[in-house]
Design a protein around this motif. Structure first.
Motif, mmCIF file in Angstrom:
data_model
loop_
_atom_site.group_PDB
_atom_site.id
_atom_site.type_symbol
_atom_site.label_atom_id
_atom_site.label_comp_id
_atom_site.label_asym_id
_atom_site.label_seq_id
_atom_site.Cartn_x
_atom_site.Cartn_y
_atom_site.Cartn_z
ATOM 1 N N ALA C 230 0.817 -1.215 0.000
ATOM 2 C CA ALA C 230 0.000 0.000 0.000
ATOM 3 C C ALA C 230 0.858 1.276 0.000
ATOM 4 C CB ALA C 230 -0.968 -0.024 1.180
ATOM 5 N N PRO C 231 1.853 1.385 0.885
ATOM 6 C CA PRO C 231 2.662 2.605 0.832
ATOM 7 C C PRO C 231 3.424 2.753 -0.479
ATOM 8 C CG PRO C 231 3.479 1.095 2.529
ATOM 9 C CD PRO C 231 2.192 0.551 2.048
ATOM 10 N N VAL C 232 3.833 1.636 -1.069
ATOM 11 C CA VAL C 232 4.555 1.730 -2.343
ATOM 12 C C VAL C 232 3.638 2.321 -3.415
ATOM 13 C CG1 VAL C 232 5.722 0.431 -4.157
ATOM 14 C CG2 VAL C 232 6.037 -0.207 -1.768
ATOM 15 N N ILE C 233 2.398 1.844 -3.441
ATOM 16 C CA ILE C 233 1.469 2.345 -4.452
ATOM 17 C C ILE C 233 1.149 3.817 -4.200
ATOM 18 C CG2 ILE C 233 -0.873 2.109 -5.340
ATOM 19 C CD1 ILE C 233 -0.600 -0.896 -4.743
ATOM 20 N N ALA C 234 0.971 4.158 -2.920
ATOM 21 C CA ALA C 234 0.672 5.553 -2.601
ATOM 22 C C ALA C 234 1.818 6.459 -3.031
ATOM 23 C CB ALA C 234 0.428 5.701 -1.096
ATOM 24 N N TRP C 235 3.012 5.880 -3.123
ATOM 25 C CA TRP C 235 4.190 6.686 -3.435
ATOM 26 C C TRP C 235 4.455 6.739 -4.943
ATOM 27 C CZ3 TRP C 235 8.530 4.158 -5.457
ATOM 28 C CH2 TRP C 235 9.712 4.896 -5.505
ATOM 29 N N LEU C 236 3.709 5.934 -5.724
ATOM 30 C CA LEU C 236 4.001 5.845 -7.156
ATOM 31 C C LEU C 236 3.845 7.183 -7.878
ATOM 32 C CD1 LEU C 236 2.625 2.459 -8.497
ATOM 33 C CD2 LEU C 236 4.974 3.225 -8.286
ATOM 34 N N GLY C 237 2.827 7.953 -7.486
ATOM 35 C CA GLY C 237 2.621 9.247 -8.137
ATOM 36 C C GLY C 237 3.837 10.145 -7.977
ATOM 37 N N PRO C 238 4.229 10.444 -6.722
ATOM 38 C CA PRO C 238 5.432 11.232 -6.507
ATOM 39 C C PRO C 238 6.659 10.612 -7.161
ATOM 40 C CG PRO C 238 4.232 10.961 -4.456
ATOM 41 C CD PRO C 238 3.504 10.169 -5.468
ATOM 42 N N ALA C 239 6.730 9.281 -7.155
ATOM 43 C CA ALA C 239 7.891 8.630 -7.768
ATOM 44 C C ALA C 239 7.958 8.945 -9.251
ATOM 45 C CB ALA C 239 7.812 7.120 -7.552
ATOM 46 N N ALA C 240 6.798 8.904 -9.911
ATOM 47 C CA ALA C 240 6.776 9.200 -11.342
ATOM 48 C C ALA C 240 7.229 10.631 -11.592
ATOM 49 C CB ALA C 240 5.376 8.969 -11.902
ATOM 50 N N ALA C 241 6.816 11.541 -10.709
ATOM 51 C CA ALA C 241 7.239 12.928 -10.857
ATOM 52 C C ALA C 241 8.753 13.039 -10.704
ATOM 53 C CB ALA C 241 6.534 13.788 -9.811
ATOM 54 N N GLY C 242 9.290 12.363 -9.688
ATOM 55 C CA GLY C 242 10.727 12.383 -9.493
ATOM 56 C C GLY C 242 11.456 11.761 -10.670
ATOM 57 N N LEU C 243 10.838 10.724 -11.204
ATOM 58 C CA LEU C 243 11.420 10.023 -12.345
ATOM 59 C C LEU C 243 11.512 10.932 -13.562
ATOM 60 C CD1 LEU C 243 12.392 7.279 -13.162
ATOM 61 C CD2 LEU C 243 10.055 6.649 -13.717
ATOM 62 N N ALA C 244 10.445 11.713 -13.768
ATOM 63 C CA ALA C 244 10.429 12.630 -14.907
ATOM 64 C C ALA C 244 11.625 13.567 -14.827
ATOM 65 C CB ALA C 244 9.121 13.421 -14.914
ATOM 66 N N VAL C 245 11.896 14.058 -13.609
ATOM 67 C CA VAL C 245 13.010 14.985 -13.439
ATOM 68 C C VAL C 245 14.342 14.238 -13.534
ATOM 69 C CG1 VAL C 245 14.050 16.633 -11.884
ATOM 70 C CG2 VAL C 245 11.578 16.449 -11.996
ATOM 71 N N GLY C 246 14.399 13.088 -12.859
ATOM 72 C CA GLY C 246 15.641 12.335 -12.843
ATOM 73 C C GLY C 246 16.086 11.920 -14.234
ATOM 74 N N SER C 247 15.116 11.680 -15.105
ATOM 75 C CA SER C 247 15.500 11.202 -16.437
ATOM 76 C C SER C 247 16.170 12.303 -17.245
ATOM 77 C CB SER C 247 14.283 10.646 -17.169
ATOM 78 O OG SER C 247 13.353 11.667 -17.368
#
Lengths: 277, 322, 308
Positions: C230-247
């Motif tokens: 559950a926490p991993v899924i809740a974090w997916l949105g922010p993770a995708a945002a971070g990923l966009a920047v990290g890439s």
């Protein structure tokens, strides 16, 4: 029931972390004064040299002493980490405290805004702002601070909302203390633990973000350097001169790890149950 | 067919062999079709006994000795995997807080079907049908709706009934009910107790009913075992026990019980408090609080002895006096 | 549930509107403009250009005009100001495809590896494997991807020659950038899953599952894992945002023609329409992803829907 301090001292990783942080901070603060070479003194004739007795970390492309540059860069990196965290702390604590203390519709609205902001690539905003409004250190502080407060706001809100309904707060209100007074004197001091813990964990995040800006050429501007900009330089030249990448990476990683260890240790000592999450 | 579960000299302590025993040699015997109530105040080791029996002790604890005899095997010396495989089939359990013991992420029906398919070897269709039958058997109405619900949608009583359905799904011989009715309100408690008693009768279930609620125990138990500081100090047929326990601790406990109609003065509290495992000396653990204690009581921990009336008693003083 | 979804959808649209307005006005308030070159343009040329792009009209009118363009089907993102022969959509599309594929592959890879490693560490908690995995995860947290990227490239592409230096053209060319980007996410997910599993393993429902005789593996994967996810899924949105920047960094290190650097270049050039286009595309995708993560979370933990 052991005190938070005693629990912290039992946490070996955290103690090592504190030791590393003290060493790095002292080196960074005192080092440049003890070294007889300023970090920006070039020696183009010398050029890049491998670590030697004269230059323990080697020299960079312009013949500048890497040890001096790494120490000077550390000052800026740590400064960015601390100041930007402080900015985020102020925004996050105010936001979370207001939402948690006022409650009701305002609380729901403010927290929903945090939820929504969570999912946005806010670093892009910092990048764009740096491009548009200039690459000054102050902009780095504000930009990184302004995007790092979300989790802090959530944590403070949860703490404050939990504390606001407790008897000792109600008692102080009945005794005629104003809402703001109750918040400042009774609620926030009791939420200090989680604030300190999360503040500690924000520093390494902000430092990574700063290094990221520097890598894109948007952080600290030459001839000044941060660990991030040294790393960026090292990453582009490391095939020929690996020490240019190695030493900045070593110091940055050690500091980040130490901060994470200390943060984890603090979290476990303030709230042993929390650590399981 | 009547099976017997025999626990002998069960000892549990902190892992690594340090520190005193938390269970200091527990002896129990339970036959299928019979209810044995394990009573005692919190900290006396009754839940620990249940968990040790199941092989589900917390990671920080370990079995230090004893035998758990079931159908010719000693569970205590079985390999963990083999022991785990017996759970559900021969030995099942329900726990105190049904809200916490049901997985919030799993619907009731599929959770039951999982047991029946993976442990019971049924195919999907048969498992589904049996799941509904089990829920109905445990006194639930609207079984279709309940099977399709997540646990948080159910009432406390419904949750505990669902828990029981899962525990008896594989038709075990013995069921450990660890404070299974404690978290329920009184009316629901009565109905769940009734259900457990019916299942015992209909299925020949041997019930180990762990509780500190003597009122519930009185309604349900065939036999009562009283624990104090990690030992069984007296065990007796329920009628005998409630007519008058022999062990001074049992007498004090029963006297301290609030009765609805009795005179108020009879509620004599027990002086002092139960010792922690570190505080138990060489003698009887109850001796410091015992009105009948003699000098030897502080020196030798008395073994339990079987009496002629079907009791076992670990108190030579009470034995003489009786 | 459907009502909640519609509310979220409305919130998403509102967020997008706020982002668009903010970017639009900040961009215009910032010093500099698309026609500031090293060589000063003659005033009449400049005026003609500004008139052509409508920059001489009041800011509010320009804003409404722009909004009118994007909130219709198909959305009109205008032409690029620095490459006026091309539409913004046309320029963004191929780069978006690259960035999106990089992001998705990284996310999938990180989830699979992170969950696997986290579960392994939790199953062997306090054992050697656990310590090894967690030490590796710490390394992933402490090394920025622009250090990992060049190192990987040096070892596997240049010294060993096993893999191409990458331009995102073949599956083999994707390996190194995906590894370099994933390191951080694998580390975060593995830590989250491990601590979530260890916490779940102490819960009553896990003990109850054990009491039903399920194997320890099944208890871990079927009964404890959903709580840890559950926490991993809740974090997916922010993770995708971070990923966009990290890439952005990965795109530079591995010379991948993605959207991140398009946005940064456009910001440098004050290409107003390109910046807006990229901002809109990024925001829309991430808002949609957050919505998706919310829905997924509702499936994993049904209690959440009722608490709100």
């Amino acid at each position: 029931m052991r005190s938070a301090g005693a629990r912290f001292r039992r946490h070996r990783g955290a103690l090592v972390g504190v030791l590393v942080l003290v060493l790095v901070t002292m080196a960074v603060l005192l080092g440049p004064a003890l070294l007889d070479r300023p970090p920006e003194r070039q020696d183009l004739a010398l050029g890049p040299t491998a670590p030697s007795f004269a230059h323990p970390f080697g020299t960079d492309y312009e013949g500048r002493d890497l040890l001096a540059r790494v120490l000077a860069g550390g000052r800026i990196s740590l400064l960015v980490g601390l100041v930007a965290t402080l900015v985020s702390l102020v925004i996050g604590v105010v936001w979370g405290a207001v939402a948690g203390f006022v409650g009701g519709r305002l609380d729901r609205l403010m927290m929903r805004i945090v939820d929504v902001l969570y999912g946005l690539p806010y670093m892009f905003f910092v990048i764009i702002l740096m491009v548009w409004f200039g690459r000054s250190l102050v902009n780095v502080f504000i930009g990184l601070g302004a995007i790092s407060w979300l989790t802090m706001a959530r944590i403070v809100r949860a703490e404050v909302a939990g504390l606001a309904g407790r008897d000792f707060v109600l008692a102080s209100r009945l005794a005629g203390v104003s809402p703001l007074g109750a918040l400042l004197r009774h609620v926030l001091p009791n939420a200090a633990g989680p604030i300190i813990v999360y503040g500690t964990l924000t520093v390494p995040r902000v430092m990574i973000e700063e290094s990221f800006l520097s890598f894109l050429g948007l952080g600290v501007q030459p001839p000044a350097a941060s660990w991030g900009s040294l790393l960026a330089e090292g990453a582009s030249l490391f095939r020929e001169y690996p020490w240019l990448l190695f030493f900045p990476a070593l110091l940055l990683s050690a500091t980040l790890l130490a901060l994470n260890f200390v943060g984890d240790g603090l979290r476990e000592s303030f709230d042993p149950g929390e650590a399981r999450r | 067919m009547s099976a017997t579960l025999r626990i002998e000299d069960l000892r549990v302590g902190r892992r690594g062999g340090h520190g005193p025993d938390l269970l200091r040699g527990v002896d129990l015997e339970l036959r299928s079709g019979e209810t044995l109530a394990l009573v005692g105040e919190s900290g006396s080791g009754k839940s620990l006994t249940g968990l040790a029996l199941l092989g589900l002790l917390d990671e920080g604890l370990e079995l230090r000795g004893g035998r758990i005899g079931l159908a010719g095997r000693d569970l205590a010396s079985l390999a963990p995997r083999a022991r785990r495989a017996l759970l559900g089939r021969e030995l099942a359990a329900i726990f105190q807080d049904p809200g916490a013991a049901l997985n919030p992420h799993h619907r009731v029906g599929p959770a039951l079907v999982e047991i029946l398919r993976h442990r019971g070897g049924l195919d999907r269709r048969a498992a589904r049908q049996k799941a509904l039958r089990l829920l109905a058997d445990c006194g639930l109405d609207e079984v279709e709706r309940i099977a399709a619900s997540h646990p948080h949608r159910l009432s406390g009583g419904q949750k505990q009934r669902a828990m029981i359905a899962m525990a008896i799904a594989l038709d075990p011989d013995f069921l450990v009910a660890d404070e299974a009715t404690t978290a329920l309100d009184v009316a629901t408690q009565a109905r769940v107790v009734e259900l457990l008693d019916r299942l015992r009768r209909e299925r020949g279930l041997g019930l180990l009913f762990i509780s500190h609620d003597l009122g519930v125990v009185q309604r349900l138990a065939d036999r009562v075992a009283l624990m104090y500081a990690g030992r069984v100090v007296e065990s007796a047929p329920a009628a005998l026990f409630f007519a008058g326990p022999r062990h001074p601790y049992g007498r004090a406990l029963l006297a301290a019980r609030p009765t609805l109609f009795g005179p108020f003065e009879r509620r004599a509290p027990i002086a002092g408090s139960a010792p922690g495992p570190e505080e138990i000396g060489a003698g009887c653990a109850f001796a410091p609080r015992c009105p009948l204690a003699r000098a030897t009581c502080h020196e030798v921990d008395p073994p339990a002895r079987a009496l002629a009336d079907g009791r076992t008693l670990a108190c030579p003083v009470a034995e003489e006096g009786g | 549930m459907i009502r909640g979804f519609l509310v979220r959808l409305g919130e998403g649209a509102l967020t997008l509107l706020v982002i668009v307005s903010l970017s639009f006005f900040m961009q215009r308030l910032a010093p500099g403009g698309p026609f500031d070159h090293e060589r000063e343009l003659p005033p009449e040329t400049r005026r003609a250009l500004e008139a052509e792009w409508g920059l001489d009209r009041p800011l509010g009118e320009q804003f409404l005009g722009y909004l009118g363009g994007i909130f219709r089907l198909p959305p009109d993102l205008k032409r690029s100001m620095t490459r006026p022969d091309f539409g913004v959509t046309e320029l963004i599309a191929p780069r978006l495809a690259v960035s999106l594929s990089l992001g998705l592959v990284v996310l999938l890879f990180s989830l699979v590896l992170g969950i696997g490693l986290g579960a392994l560490a939790a199953a062997r908690r306090n054992g050697f494997l656990d310590h090894a995995v967690m030490a590796l995860a710490l390394l992933g947290l402490a090394l920025p991807n622009f250090v990992i990227g060049p190192l990987l490239k040096w070892v596997f592409a240049i010294e060993l020659g096993w893999l191409p230096e990458s331009r995102w053209v073949s599956p083999a060319s994707m390996v190194l950038p995906v590894l370099a980007t994933s390191a951080l996410y694998v580390a975060i997910i593995a830590r989250m899953v491990r601590s979530g599993l260890v916490a779940a393993l102490g819960q009553d429902f896990v003990r109850a599952a054990r009491a039903r005789g399920f194997s320890e593996r099944r208890v871990l994967l079927v009964h404890a894992l959903p709580a840890a996810l559950a926490p991993v899924i809740a974090w997916l949105g922010p993770a995708a945002a971070g990923l966009a920047v990290g890439s952005v960094v990965i795109e530079r290190v591995f010379d991948i023609p993605g959207l991140g650097n398009t946005l940064i270049d456009a910001a440098f050039n004050r290409d107003y329409t390109m910046v807006m286009g990229a901002v809109i595309v990024y925001s829309a995708i991430l808002i949609a992803l957050n919505l998706l993560a919310d829905l997924l979370l509702l499936r994993v933990d049904p209690r959440i829907g009722e608490r709100r």
